[in-house]
Design a protein around this motif. Structure first.
Motif, PDB file in Angstrom:
ATOM      1  N   GLU A  26       0.809  -1.216   0.000  1.00 37.44           N
ATOM      2  CA  GLU A  26       0.000   0.000   0.000  1.00 37.44           C
ATOM      3  C   GLU A  26       0.844   1.268   0.000  1.00 37.44           C
ATOM      4  OE1 GLU A  26      -2.932  -0.003   3.094  1.00 37.44           O
ATOM      5  OE2 GLU A  26      -3.857  -1.859   2.380  1.00 37.44           O
ATOM      6  N   LEU A  27       2.120   1.144   0.345  1.00 40.01           N
ATOM      7  CA  LEU A  27       2.992   2.310   0.395  1.00 40.01           C
ATOM      8  C   LEU A  27       3.357   2.760  -1.019  1.00 40.01           C
ATOM      9  CD1 LEU A  27       5.447   1.146   3.200  1.00 40.01           C
ATOM     10  CD2 LEU A  27       3.612   2.830   3.424  1.00 40.01           C
ATOM     11  N   ASN A  28       3.346   4.065  -1.234  1.00 41.33           N
ATOM     12  CA  ASN A  28       3.747   4.642  -2.508  1.00 41.33           C
ATOM     13  C   ASN A  28       5.251   4.436  -2.689  1.00 41.33           C
ATOM     14  OD1 ASN A  28       3.627   6.127  -4.911  1.00 41.33           O
ATOM     15  ND2 ASN A  28       4.105   8.021  -3.836  1.00 41.33           N
ATOM     16  N   GLY A  29       5.649   3.882  -3.805  1.00 41.92           N
ATOM     17  CA  GLY A  29       7.059   3.686  -4.097  1.00 41.92           C
ATOM     18  C   GLY A  29       7.519   2.247  -3.997  1.00 41.92           C
ATOM     19  N   ILE A  42      11.783 -10.733   4.647  1.00 42.83           N
ATOM     20  CA  ILE A  42      10.916  -9.973   3.754  1.00 42.83           C
ATOM     21  C   ILE A  42      11.820  -9.269   2.752  1.00 42.83           C
ATOM     22  CG2 ILE A  42       9.204  -8.137   3.551  1.00 42.83           C
ATOM     23  CD1 ILE A  42       8.604  -8.637   6.566  1.00 42.83           C
ATOM     24  N   ARG A  43      11.649  -9.570   1.477  1.00 47.83           N
ATOM     25  CA  ARG A  43      12.449  -8.953   0.413  1.00 47.83           C
ATOM     26  C   ARG A  43      11.628  -7.835  -0.213  1.00 47.83           C
ATOM     27  NH1 ARG A  43      13.445 -13.030  -3.792  1.00 47.83           N
ATOM     28  NH2 ARG A  43      11.414 -12.340  -4.512  1.00 47.83           N
ATOM     29  N   THR A  44      12.206  -6.646  -0.274  1.00 44.56           N
ATOM     30  CA  THR A  44      11.507  -5.510  -0.857  1.00 44.56           C
ATOM     31  C   THR A  44      12.360  -4.842  -1.925  1.00 44.56           C
ATOM     32  OG1 THR A  44      12.372  -3.981   0.812  1.00 44.56           O
ATOM     33  CG2 THR A  44      10.247  -4.990   1.273  1.00 44.56           C
ATOM     34  N   THR A  45      11.687  -4.303  -2.915  1.00 44.13           N
ATOM     35  CA  THR A  45      12.307  -3.448  -3.920  1.00 44.13           C
ATOM     36  C   THR A  45      11.456  -2.188  -3.968  1.00 44.13           C
ATOM     37  OG1 THR A  45      12.998  -5.383  -5.170  1.00 44.13           O
ATOM     38  CG2 THR A  45      13.053  -3.278  -6.324  1.00 44.13           C
ATOM     39  N   PHE A  46      12.114  -1.024  -3.834  1.00 46.52           N
ATOM     40  CA  PHE A  46      11.347   0.217  -3.735  1.00 46.52           C
ATOM     41  C   PHE A  46      12.161   1.407  -4.218  1.00 46.52           C
ATOM     42  CE2 PHE A  46      13.606  -0.524   0.180  1.00 46.52           C
ATOM     43  CZ  PHE A  46      14.104   0.725   0.551  1.00 46.52           C
ATOM     44  N   ASP A  47      11.441   2.504  -4.461  1.00 43.16           N
ATOM     45  CA  ASP A  47      12.045   3.779  -4.848  1.00 43.16           C
ATOM     46  C   ASP A  47      12.310   4.553  -3.567  1.00 43.16           C
ATOM     47  OD1 ASP A  47      12.638   6.349  -5.693  1.00 43.16           O
ATOM     48  OD2 ASP A  47      11.108   6.375  -7.250  1.00 43.16           O
ATOM     49  N   ASN A  48      13.583   4.711  -3.205  1.00 49.12           N
ATOM     50  CA  ASN A  48      13.908   5.375  -1.944  1.00 49.12           C
ATOM     51  C   ASN A  48      13.679   6.882  -1.970  1.00 49.12           C
ATOM     52  OD1 ASN A  48      16.073   6.130  -3.509  1.00 49.12           O
ATOM     53  ND2 ASN A  48      17.641   5.408  -2.091  1.00 49.12           N
ATOM     54  N   LYS A  49      13.238   7.408  -3.093  1.00 43.57           N
ATOM     55  CA  LYS A  49      12.851   8.817  -3.165  1.00 43.57           C
ATOM     56  C   LYS A  49      11.384   8.998  -2.796  1.00 43.57           C
ATOM     57  CE  LYS A  49      16.355   9.927  -6.504  1.00 43.57           C
ATOM     58  NZ  LYS A  49      16.673   9.997  -7.910  1.00 43.57           N
ATOM     59  N   LYS A  50      10.637   7.882  -2.786  1.00 44.23           N
ATOM     60  CA  LYS A  50       9.204   7.942  -2.481  1.00 44.23           C
ATOM     61  C   LYS A  50       8.857   7.318  -1.131  1.00 44.23           C
ATOM     62  CE  LYS A  50       7.735   7.861  -7.297  1.00 44.23           C
ATOM     63  NZ  LYS A  50       6.974   7.120  -8.310  1.00 44.23           N
ATOM     64  N   VAL A  51       9.662   6.374  -0.666  1.00 41.16           N
ATOM     65  CA  VAL A  51       9.360   5.677   0.586  1.00 41.16           C
ATOM     66  C   VAL A  51      10.681   5.373   1.302  1.00 41.16           C
ATOM     67  CG1 VAL A  51       9.298   3.366  -0.453  1.00 41.16           C
ATOM     68  CG2 VAL A  51       8.011   3.803   1.620  1.00 41.16           C
ATOM     69  N   ILE A  53      12.976   3.351   4.459  1.00 40.22           N
ATOM     70  CA  ILE A  53      13.059   2.075   5.169  1.00 40.22           C
ATOM     71  C   ILE A  53      12.224   2.137   6.441  1.00 40.22           C
ATOM     72  CG2 ILE A  53      14.622   0.583   6.479  1.00 40.22           C
ATOM     73  CD1 ILE A  53      16.719   1.110   4.304  1.00 40.22           C
ATOM     74  N   GLN A  54      12.235   3.271   7.120  1.00 39.80           N
ATOM     75  CA  GLN A  54      11.454   3.425   8.346  1.00 39.80           C
ATOM     76  C   GLN A  54       9.963   3.294   8.080  1.00 39.80           C
ATOM     77  OE1 GLN A  54      13.936   5.528   7.364  1.00 39.80           O
ATOM     78  NE2 GLN A  54      15.495   5.052   8.897  1.00 39.80           N
ATOM     79  N   GLN A  55       9.484   3.800   6.954  1.00 39.09           N
ATOM     80  CA  GLN A  55       8.073   3.667   6.606  1.00 39.09           C
ATOM     81  C   GLN A  55       7.724   2.213   6.325  1.00 39.09           C
ATOM     82  OE1 GLN A  55       8.345   6.633   3.446  1.00 39.09           O
ATOM     83  NE2 GLN A  55       6.665   7.771   4.418  1.00 39.09           N
ATOM     84  N   ILE A  56       8.626   1.501   5.675  1.00 44.92           N
ATOM     85  CA  ILE A  56       8.387   0.084   5.405  1.00 44.92           C
ATOM     86  C   ILE A  56       8.371  -0.697   6.710  1.00 44.92           C
ATOM     87  CG2 ILE A  56       9.281  -1.990   4.269  1.00 44.92           C
ATOM     88  CD1 ILE A  56      10.512  -0.052   2.146  1.00 44.92           C
ATOM     89  N   GLU A  57       9.326  -0.419   7.595  1.00 48.33           N
ATOM     90  CA  GLU A  57       9.351  -1.092   8.902  1.00 48.33           C
ATOM     91  C   GLU A  57       8.062  -0.838   9.689  1.00 48.33           C
ATOM     92  OE1 GLU A  57      12.944   0.542  10.525  1.00 48.33           O
ATOM     93  OE2 GLU A  57      14.159  -1.145   9.818  1.00 48.33           O
ATOM     94  N   ALA A  58       7.568   0.390   9.643  1.00 51.31           N
ATOM     95  CA  ALA A  58       6.326   0.728  10.335  1.00 51.31           C
ATOM     96  C   ALA A  58       5.151  -0.063   9.760  1.00 51.31           C
ATOM     97  CB  ALA A  58       6.065   2.237  10.257  1.00 51.31           C
ATOM     98  N   ALA A  59       5.109  -0.197   8.438  1.00 52.80           N
ATOM     99  CA  ALA A  59       4.025  -0.964   7.802  1.00 52.80           C
ATOM    100  C   ALA A  59       4.104  -2.428   8.191  1.00 52.80           C
ATOM    101  CB  ALA A  59       4.103  -0.807   6.278  1.00 52.80           C
ATOM    102  N   ILE A  60       5.314  -2.967   8.292  1.00 50.84           N
ATOM    103  CA  ILE A  60       5.479  -4.364   8.714  1.00 50.84           C
ATOM    104  C   ILE A  60       4.961  -4.544  10.131  1.00 50.84           C
ATOM    105  CG2 ILE A  60       7.205  -6.127   9.304  1.00 50.84           C
ATOM    106  CD1 ILE A  60       8.899  -4.956   6.940  1.00 50.84           C
ATOM    107  N   LEU A  61       5.297  -3.625  11.010  1.00 48.80           N
ATOM    108  CA  LEU A  61       4.862  -3.721  12.406  1.00 48.80           C
ATOM    109  C   LEU A  61       3.352  -3.544  12.555  1.00 48.80           C
ATOM    110  CD1 LEU A  61       7.745  -1.759  14.162  1.00 48.80           C
ATOM    111  CD2 LEU A  61       7.341  -4.236  14.196  1.00 48.80           C
ATOM    112  N   GLN A  62       2.728  -2.772  11.669  1.00 51.35           N
ATOM    113  CA  GLN A  62       1.278  -2.552  11.739  1.00 51.35           C
ATOM    114  C   GLN A  62       0.485  -3.767  11.280  1.00 51.35           C
ATOM    115  OE1 GLN A  62       0.369   0.924   9.467  1.00 51.35           O
ATOM    116  NE2 GLN A  62       1.308   2.334  10.930  1.00 51.35           N
ATOM    117  N   ALA A  63       1.109  -4.603  10.459  1.00 51.13           N
ATOM    118  CA  ALA A  63       0.401  -5.749   9.881  1.00 51.13           C
ATOM    119  C   ALA A  63       0.101  -6.806  10.924  1.00 51.13           C
ATOM    120  CB  ALA A  63       1.222  -6.349   8.754  1.00 51.13           C
TER     121      ALA A  63
END
Length: 63
Positions: A26-29, A42-51, A53-63
């Protein structure tokens, strides 16, 4: 694109893994996310200009 492998506790629940994937997607990027439940990774590929690592970690913890 940036690739990061997150370490989590192993999961016994495939539904929990799917919930994490959905939450992170659901995160942009985010280009891709794949949870390996038994390995606890958890393997991720993302645009670090849009999202961040801290935002991804927060989303993991919210799940």
């Amino acid at each position: 694109m940036t690739k990061v492998l997150f370490q989590i506790d192993p999961l016994d629940c495939t539904g929990c893994a799917k919930k994490i994937e959905n939450q992170v997607n659901e995160l942009n990027g985010i280009e891709s996310v794949k949870v390996f439940p038994q390995l606890g990774k958890i393997r991720t590929t993302f645009d670090n200009k849009k999202v961040t690592i801290q935002q991804i970690e927060a989303a993991i913890l919210q799940a």
